[in-house]
Each structure stands twice: as C-alpha cells, then as structure tokens.
Design a protein around this motif. Structure first.
Motif, mmCIF file in Angstrom:
data_model
loop_
_atom_site.group_PDB
_atom_site.id
_atom_site.type_symbol
_atom_site.label_atom_id
_atom_site.label_comp_id
_atom_site.label_asym_id
_atom_site.label_seq_id
_atom_site.Cartn_x
_atom_site.Cartn_y
_atom_site.Cartn_z
ATOM 1 N N ALA A 299 0.811 -1.222 0.000
ATOM 2 C CA ALA A 299 0.000 0.000 0.000
ATOM 3 C C ALA A 299 0.843 1.271 0.000
ATOM 4 O O ALA A 299 0.449 2.282 -0.562
ATOM 5 N N SER A 300 2.004 1.242 0.649
ATOM 6 C CA SER A 300 2.840 2.441 0.736
ATOM 7 C C SER A 300 4.000 2.336 -0.250
ATOM 8 O O SER A 300 4.844 1.438 -0.142
ATOM 9 N N PRO A 301 4.084 3.256 -1.225
ATOM 10 C CA PRO A 301 5.078 3.135 -2.279
ATOM 11 C C PRO A 301 6.436 3.752 -1.972
ATOM 12 O O PRO A 301 7.376 3.594 -2.752
ATOM 13 N N ALA A 302 6.567 4.473 -0.856
ATOM 14 C CA ALA A 302 7.724 5.344 -0.656
ATOM 15 C C ALA A 302 9.053 4.601 -0.772
ATOM 16 O O ALA A 302 9.945 5.014 -1.523
ATOM 17 N N HIS A 303 9.216 3.493 -0.035
ATOM 18 C CA HIS A 303 10.512 2.818 0.003
ATOM 19 C C HIS A 303 10.854 2.176 -1.332
ATOM 20 O O HIS A 303 12.010 2.244 -1.786
ATOM 21 N N VAL A 304 9.884 1.553 -1.974
ATOM 22 C CA VAL A 304 10.150 0.897 -3.251
ATOM 23 C C VAL A 304 10.453 1.930 -4.332
ATOM 24 O O VAL A 304 11.372 1.760 -5.139
ATOM 25 N N GLN A 305 9.707 3.018 -4.362
ATOM 26 C CA GLN A 305 9.975 4.066 -5.344
ATOM 27 C C GLN A 305 11.349 4.677 -5.128
ATOM 28 O O GLN A 305 12.056 5.014 -6.089
ATOM 29 N N SER A 306 11.738 4.829 -3.880
ATOM 30 C CA SER A 306 13.088 5.331 -3.583
ATOM 31 C C SER A 306 14.152 4.360 -4.081
ATOM 32 O O SER A 306 15.189 4.776 -4.628
ATOM 33 N N PHE A 307 13.900 3.058 -3.929
ATOM 34 C CA PHE A 307 14.856 2.054 -4.404
ATOM 35 C C PHE A 307 14.934 2.051 -5.927
ATOM 36 O O PHE A 307 16.027 1.919 -6.497
ATOM 37 N N VAL A 308 13.782 2.207 -6.604
ATOM 38 C CA VAL A 308 13.777 2.291 -8.062
ATOM 39 C C VAL A 308 14.619 3.467 -8.529
ATOM 40 O O VAL A 308 15.437 3.362 -9.459
ATOM 41 N N ASN A 309 14.482 4.614 -7.876
ATOM 42 C CA ASN A 309 15.256 5.801 -8.231
ATOM 43 C C ASN A 309 16.747 5.579 -7.988
ATOM 44 O O ASN A 309 17.602 6.002 -8.787
ATOM 45 N N TYR A 310 17.059 4.897 -6.883
ATOM 46 C CA TYR A 310 18.463 4.620 -6.547
ATOM 47 C C TYR A 310 19.118 3.727 -7.603
ATOM 48 O O TYR A 310 20.235 4.017 -8.080
ATOM 49 N N THR A 311 18.452 2.646 -7.989
ATOM 50 C CA THR A 311 19.031 1.745 -9.002
ATOM 51 C C THR A 311 19.117 2.426 -10.371
ATOM 52 O O THR A 311 20.052 2.175 -11.140
ATOM 53 N N TRP A 312 18.155 3.297 -10.664
ATOM 54 C CA TRP A 312 18.188 4.031 -11.939
ATOM 55 C C TRP A 312 19.399 4.966 -11.986
ATOM 56 O O TRP A 312 20.056 5.101 -13.029
ATOM 57 N N MET A 313 19.686 5.608 -10.871
ATOM 58 C CA MET A 313 20.851 6.505 -10.787
ATOM 59 C C MET A 313 22.143 5.728 -11.013
ATOM 60 O O MET A 313 23.053 6.197 -11.708
ATOM 61 N N LEU A 314 22.235 4.534 -10.428
ATOM 62 C CA LEU A 314 23.437 3.726 -10.592
ATOM 63 C C LEU A 314 23.653 3.322 -12.045
ATOM 64 O O LEU A 314 24.793 3.245 -12.531
ATOM 65 N N ARG A 315 22.575 3.051 -12.756
ATOM 66 C CA ARG A 315 22.688 2.556 -14.127
ATOM 67 C C ARG A 315 22.888 3.674 -15.147
ATOM 68 O O ARG A 315 23.658 3.529 -16.093
ATOM 69 N N TYR A 316 22.159 4.782 -14.949
ATOM 70 C CA TYR A 316 22.110 5.804 -16.001
ATOM 71 C C TYR A 316 22.654 7.156 -15.555
ATOM 72 O O TYR A 316 22.602 8.121 -16.321
ATOM 73 N N ASP A 317 23.158 7.247 -14.323
ATOM 74 C CA ASP A 317 23.738 8.495 -13.801
ATOM 75 C C ASP A 317 22.765 9.667 -13.889
ATOM 76 O O ASP A 317 23.172 10.827 -14.100
#
Length: 463
Positions: free
Chosen positions: A24-42
């Motif tokens: 129900a709460s998206p905050a942590h997963v969305q933060s993790f998605v953003n973190y992995t995206w930063m690692l891959r695409y800067d």
C-alpha cells in the motif's frame, strides 16, 4: 479438518490478503527504483517513469494470479490437490528470496518478478482441496474460512508495515519477503495431511485410501453416507475426463452454474471494494488526516473487514455507496462532511465482509461436480483477477471522468447481482453435489423435460 483449514488458509488466502496490504505504501520501493536508476544511467528517474514502474509492481500481482488461476485447472488434476499446493509453496519461497536479495543485487526487476510469482502463488487456490475434504454440512462454512484468512492477512500486512515494526528503509526487503514464512509453514505441515478424499475416490478409484483420509480428517468411523455420496458422483462421471474451460463455457448442462459462478465472482471486484481501498487515502487527505497516521486508519479498515466477514447482505452495501456519492458531492459545503465519508467507508468495508467477500469463495466447490470443478476454479480465478486488474488500472480515469459520482457504476452492478442471486440461484446448503446439480438442471433444461430426465440417468454433456 479444522486444522487442515488453518494450514490451508495460512498458506493460501492469507497470502493474498497480506500481499494486497503490504504494497500500500510506495515510498521505500519508489526510492529504491530511483536509486538503481541513478546507478545505471547516472540520472534520476523522471516522475512519470517511476510512477509507471510502481504501478506495474502493484498490478503484476493480478497478472501472476491470473496465470496461477489458469494452472488451477491442470496442476491439481495432474499431480493431485495436495502436491499442487506443495509445488505452489515452492513458488512463494522463490518469490521471497527474490525480494530479500533485490536490494543486494540492486535490481527492481527482481521485485517485479517476485510480485508476479506471489501472484501465481495466490492464484492457485486451496479451496478445491478443502471443499473436497469437507462433509456437506460443513462444506460452505469451511470454504468461507478463506475470506476470514484474507481479512486476517490484510490486517497483519497493515500492522507489520507500520514504521515501528518493518516499514523502514532498512527492513522493507524483508517486509516484502514475509510471505515466505507462511509458505514454509504450509509446505512442512501439509506433508502430514492426506490427499483430498473425493479426489482419491472419484478420480483415482482408491476406495481404501479415501476412507482412511476421511477417518483421519473427520475423526469419525461412520462414513457410509459420505461414501455413498461419492459413489453416486463417481457413477455420474464414470469414464468422463476432466472438463476443459471450453467445455464449461459451451455446455448447456452447466450453463446456469456458470452464470451463478460468474456474476457473484465479478461482483467481488465490481461491487467497488478494491476501488474503495484505492480511494480511501484520498478521502483521508480531504479530511485532514496527517500522512503519518493514514496507516493506522488503514489498520482499522482491515480490522473492520475481518470482524464482519462471517454474515451476508448486499442491500446495505448499495445504500452506503449511494450515501458515499452524496457525501462526496457535498464535502466542500462543510468541514465535517469528509469525516462522514470516512464513516461510510468503514460501513461499506463492514458490509462487504458481511456479504460478497465470502459467498463467491464457496461457489466453484459447491456448484460443480468433480470433472467440472478444476475448470470452474480457472474461470472463477480469471474473472476475479482480471476484474481486479481492470479496476486497479481504470478506476483513476473513472474518478476523473465522473467525479463525485464515480461509485454509481458499482451501485448499478450491486443491484443487478443482488437481483440475480435472489431470483435465480437455488439454495445449496445441506445438499449433496448430485442434488445441487439436479436443482440446476431444472434451470438448464426448463423447456425440455425429457433432457432433464435423460440427464438424471446418464449426466451426459449436452451442447
């Protein structure tokens, strides 16, 4: 038998409930998605892409459940009811491992795959096993325990998801993996239970094994009536192979059973209950509830559903949804109106638990003979999970288009479903499978008495 219902519920419908509420709460997963995206695409992921990924993480559970529902017609027939559930538990354990190691592997795709596998796990229902292990006087009650475990799972997911327990940045992978624990428990305990007695007797012809299973489950020695009932059902399906989904959809001899299955099963989704869950947080915000307190209010909603899940009514649900529409249209007129909305949400959740939540669960086990039952579960699951997917994906557009009148479509379906159940569906309580089929034959062949008589003799499939 009651112990079996506990084991099957914890590893079955409990898993569905906990998966609905944990995400129900998206905050942590969305933060993790953003973190992995930063690692891959800067570069940070843009908001629309992040929302799309999150939406798919939520929705993929329904797609996985649909895949599981499709295999509900083949796995229990090929491997037996018990072995199918054992295989299903392995799927949930693999999903839990993917969740645990997703952060270590820096892969949000592992979360997507894990959610899909969790969906597959909840899509293969345990009710076929439970229904075929229960006496006719308890069959309806035992299958209704599925709804109790769904409500219990929702409450547990909401409780352990608060920040004081596991809803933190450090613990969220383990929170998503918690469904692995019930899967392990069911896998271990199910090894000590026998196969479904009706499956052994009717499908496998194992009279002695079926009798031993009944003695162990029921703790009774006088099993003559149940053995005679199974013998009658076996005679009606003698030489018949398990029916396909196409057979169920096209055969006249189960036409009204199919309608009685489809309309209430669709009603579970189109009564608006999941849409109400989705919309509840918006109403909380309108009422001025702080963001950090919404999870606690959600626990109250889940607890309300769990408490009220053992009775039955639909009319009050219709009236409450009409009141929600009215109060939504008036919410800007006075500061206390939004709090009325919250009260009405609790009323609808309560009445949902009293009515459609449990009834649809029992239908495939009650309405269809052994040869037809696996495919009936496929159809039931398909309607349920695709309906949930459609409501989840489209309700936002309905709100945008209809505004405060967004719940009227659910009111209309509730009226239709109620009228159909009231005027056309015969009572199944206390009847054998053959007696239930004879009642439905009066509807299936109401203009052809000769067909009814012929069906009573040989129960041949008619088109």
């Amino acid at each position: 038998l009651y112990l079996l219902s506990l084991v099957l519920g914890i590893g079955g419908s409990f898993q569905y409930g906990i998966q609905v509420s944990l995400i129900a709460s998206p905050a942590h997963v969305q933060s993790f998605v953003n973190y992995t995206w930063m690692l891959r695409y800067d570069a940070p992921v843009d908001e629309s892409t992040n929302q799309l990924i999150w939406s798919f993480i939520v929705a993929v559970l329904s797609l996985g459940a649909w895949a599981g529902a499709i295999h509900s017609g083949s796995l229990p027939v090929t491997y037996g009811r018990k072995k199918a559930l054992l295989i299903n538990n392995v799927v949930a354990i693999v999903a839990a491992l993917l969740m645990v190691f997703s952060r270590m592997a820096k892969s949000f795709e592992m979360i997507l795959l894990g959610r899909f596998l969790y969906g597959y796990n909840v899509g293969i229902v345990h009710l076929m096993y439970l229904g075929e292990s229960s006496p006719k006087k308890l069959r309806g009650f035992m299958t209704l325990t599925s709804s109790i475990f769904i409500g219990f799972g929702k409450v547990m997911g909401q409780i352990i998801g608060i920040k004081e327990i596991m809803g933190t940045e450090e613990m969220w992978p383990y929170l998503l993996a918690v469904s692995g624990i019930p899967a392990v428990l069911q896998f271990v305990t199910l090894l000590f239970f026998p196969e479904a007695p009706r499956y052994l007797y009717i499908d496998k012809g194992d009279t002695e094994g079926s009798k031993k299973a009944l003695e162990w489950l029921w703790q009774e020695d006088n099993l003559k009536m149940e053995m005679d009932d199974m013998q009658k059902e076996r005679e009606t399906t003698q030489g018949e192979k398990a029916k396909t989904v196409k057979d169920v959809l096209t055969s006249r001899c189960v036409r009204w059973q199919l309608l009685t299955l489809a309309i209430p099963c669709a009603g579970v989704q189109f009564c608006g209950i999941n849409a109400l869950y989705f919309y509840a947080f918006d109403i909380f915000r309108e009422s001025g509830v702080p963001e950090d307190q919404m999870h606690y209010l959600a626990i109250g909603i889940g607890a309300t559903e769990l408490i009220t899940i053992t009775l039955h009514t639909l009319l009050l649900a219709v009236l409450c949804r009409m009141n929600i529409n009215a109060s939504l249209s008036l919410q800007d007129l006075n500061s206390w109106i939004p709090y009325v909305n919250i009260g009405l949400i609790f009323c609808v959740i309560c009445i949902y638990g009293l009515g459609p939540s449990g009834v649809s669960m029992a239908l495939p086990a009650d309405l269809f003979l052994q040869a037809w039952r696996p495919s009936a579960f496929v159809i039931s699951g398909t309607i349920n999970w695709l309906g949930m997917f459609l409501v989840g994906m489209l309700f936002g557009y309905v709100v945008e288009g209809l505004g405060q009148f967004c719940f009227l479509i659910f009111v209309a379906y509730s009226f239709f479903s109620s009228a159909f159940m009231l005027y056309f569906v015969p009572e199944t309580k206390g009847k054998t499978m053959v007696e239930i089929m004879e009642d439905f034959n009066k509807l299936n062949y109401k203009t052809r008495v000769a067909d009814v008589e012929e069906t009573d003799d040989d129960y041949a499939t008619k088109f």
